[in-house]
Structures are given as C-alpha cells and as structure tokens.
Design a protein around this motif. Structure first.
Motif, short mmCIF file in Angstrom:
data_model
loop_
_atom_site.label_atom_id
_atom_site.label_comp_id
_atom_site.label_asym_id
_atom_site.label_seq_id
_atom_site.Cartn_x
_atom_site.Cartn_y
_atom_site.Cartn_z
N SER A 50 33.58 105.17 104.48
CA SER A 50 34.27 106.43 104.01
C SER A 50 33.42 107.67 104.67
CB SER A 50 34.31 106.41 102.55
OG SER A 50 34.80 107.50 102.03
N VAL A 51 32.33 107.73 104.52
CA VAL A 51 31.51 108.99 104.94
C VAL A 51 31.60 109.13 106.56
CG1 VAL A 51 29.14 109.70 105.19
CG2 VAL A 51 29.97 108.90 103.10
N LEU A 52 31.61 108.02 107.33
CA LEU A 52 31.79 108.19 108.83
C LEU A 52 33.07 108.67 109.06
CD1 LEU A 52 30.87 107.75 111.43
CD2 LEU A 52 31.56 105.53 111.42
N LEU A 93 40.35 108.81 116.54
CA LEU A 93 41.24 108.98 115.31
C LEU A 93 42.00 107.88 115.14
CD1 LEU A 93 42.41 112.80 115.78
CD2 LEU A 93 40.77 111.92 113.97
N GLU A 94 42.58 107.20 115.89
CA GLU A 94 43.44 106.17 115.84
C GLU A 94 42.48 105.06 115.30
OE1 GLU A 94 45.86 105.73 119.36
OE2 GLU A 94 46.94 107.42 118.98
N ASP A 98 42.38 102.97 111.56
CA ASP A 98 42.25 101.25 111.67
C ASP A 98 41.32 100.87 110.65
OD1 ASP A 98 44.75 101.28 113.25
OD2 ASP A 98 43.62 100.83 115.13
N LEU A 99 40.16 101.62 110.71
CA LEU A 99 38.87 101.40 109.99
C LEU A 99 39.12 101.54 108.66
CD1 LEU A 99 35.90 100.65 109.75
CD2 LEU A 99 35.31 102.80 109.86
N ASP A 108 33.87 98.64 118.02
CA ASP A 108 34.91 99.54 118.78
C ASP A 108 34.62 100.84 118.53
OD1 ASP A 108 35.67 97.33 120.26
OD2 ASP A 108 37.76 97.27 119.07
N LEU A 109 34.71 101.46 117.38
CA LEU A 109 34.64 102.98 116.87
C LEU A 109 33.01 103.07 117.05
CD1 LEU A 109 35.50 105.31 115.27
CD2 LEU A 109 34.54 104.36 113.33
#
Length: 193
Positions: A50-52, A93-94, A98-99, A108-109
């Motif tokens: 959430s913070v990320l 952003l996409e 998804d996360l 991947d992020l």
C-alpha cells in the motif's frame, strides 16, 4: 532568464530556500528502492504494498507535472527523453494497478522501479543539472514537492499525463484518493509502516 518557463523570482536579494529537483528526486528514488526491497522481502505484508503504491503514484505524478516538462524545455532532445519516460511511467502505473487489485506482479514492479531510477540517475537528472540554472532547479524542487503532496495516492493510468490537464486533474483525483485512504485507514507513507 531561464529556459524552463517558470514565473520570475521575487526580488528577495537572497538565495532561494529549498532543495533542487535533482536532490528531491534522488532522495525519493532511494526511498522507492527501499520500499521495493521491503516488498519483495515481505510479500505478505499488505501495508508495504500500500505504501509503495501510494508513494510511487505521488512520485510519478509530480515527475509528469514538473520534471518532464523541464526536460522537454531545457534539454536538447528532451521531447524524446520525456516521451520515453512517460511511456515507462504508464507501464509502471498499470503494474501498480495490478498490484493493488490482485497483489500480483511484485517482482516485475520492483524491476520496473529499478529501471526507472537508473534511467533518471544516469541520463535525465545529470542532463537537467547541466542545462538548468541552480535557482530554477530549486524552484522546480519546491514545486515538485508541493505537487507530490496534492497528487493521487493510487494509480490512475487513464488520467492526463502532461500539462496543463494533469495539473488540473491530478489534485482533484488526489483529494478523492485521500478521502478513500482516510475512510479505509490505508497506510500511504513510509512513516505509517
């Protein structure tokens, strides 16, 4: 006079207070790298995710409002650099969306964040530092930090990503996100962890 198209400085006769945009972005990149490390080390901690998501959403929004327009204006070939960075930010952003929705795509992020940080550190920020007067870099840093605080805390890949519309839409979406964050008691800053 500056090539960055900012209003003139008030005649204060002193140094402009604040940090340069280069320093602000570099510090935020260090924070983002730390968060991605925490995310991959503790994949079951929803607060870290959430913070990320919130930190990276705010960061990318501020870059779109002030960093990339400055690069377009002041750096030779800046149009192509800014367009490339905007495309990469859109992909991030996409991934963030998804996360947030599924909890998938952490690795991947994390890799996309590392590429983003490296591209800025190796090319974009040094070029900006060479081409823009230090006074303007500080002014941009101040505006960047202000924009980041008003920015959305969730990914919105379909909102405008270039001025002037992102400077109008992002703060409005940011208010809605912040209301949702308060209602849900969502962690949005590293200090919340």
């Amino acid at each position: 006079m500056s090539d960055v198209n900012l209003p003139p400085l008030p005649p204060t006769g002193g140094e402009i207070p604040g940090r340069s945009i280069v320093d602000v972005v570099a510090a935020q990149h260090r924070e983002l790298l730390g968060l991605t490390e925490r995310l991959t080390a503790s994949p079951d901690d929803p607060a870290v995710a959430s913070v990320l998501v919130a930190t990276l959403s705010r960061h990318l929004c501020a870059e779109e409002q002030y960093l990339y327009p400055a690069v377009r204006t002041a750096v030779p070939g800046g149009e192509q650099i800014a367009d490339r960075e905007l495309a990469e930010d859109q992909a991030i952003l996409e991934r963030l969306r998804d996360l947030e929705r599924t909890g998938d795509g952490r690795d991947d992020l994390a890799e996309a964040v590392r590429r983003h940080v490296a591209a800025d550190a190796e090319e974009l920020l040094p070029l900006l530092e060479q081409m823009v007067p230090s006074e303007d870099l500080v002014r941009l840093g101040n505006r960047f930090e202000t924009a980041e605080e008003a920015a959305p805390t969730r990914p919105h890949p379909s909102t405008p990503s270039t001025p002037p519309w992102n400077k109008v839409v992002d703060p409005l979406v940011g208010v809605a996100d912040k209301i949702r964050d308060v209602i849900s008691s969502r962690a949005t800053y590293v200090r919340d962890l």
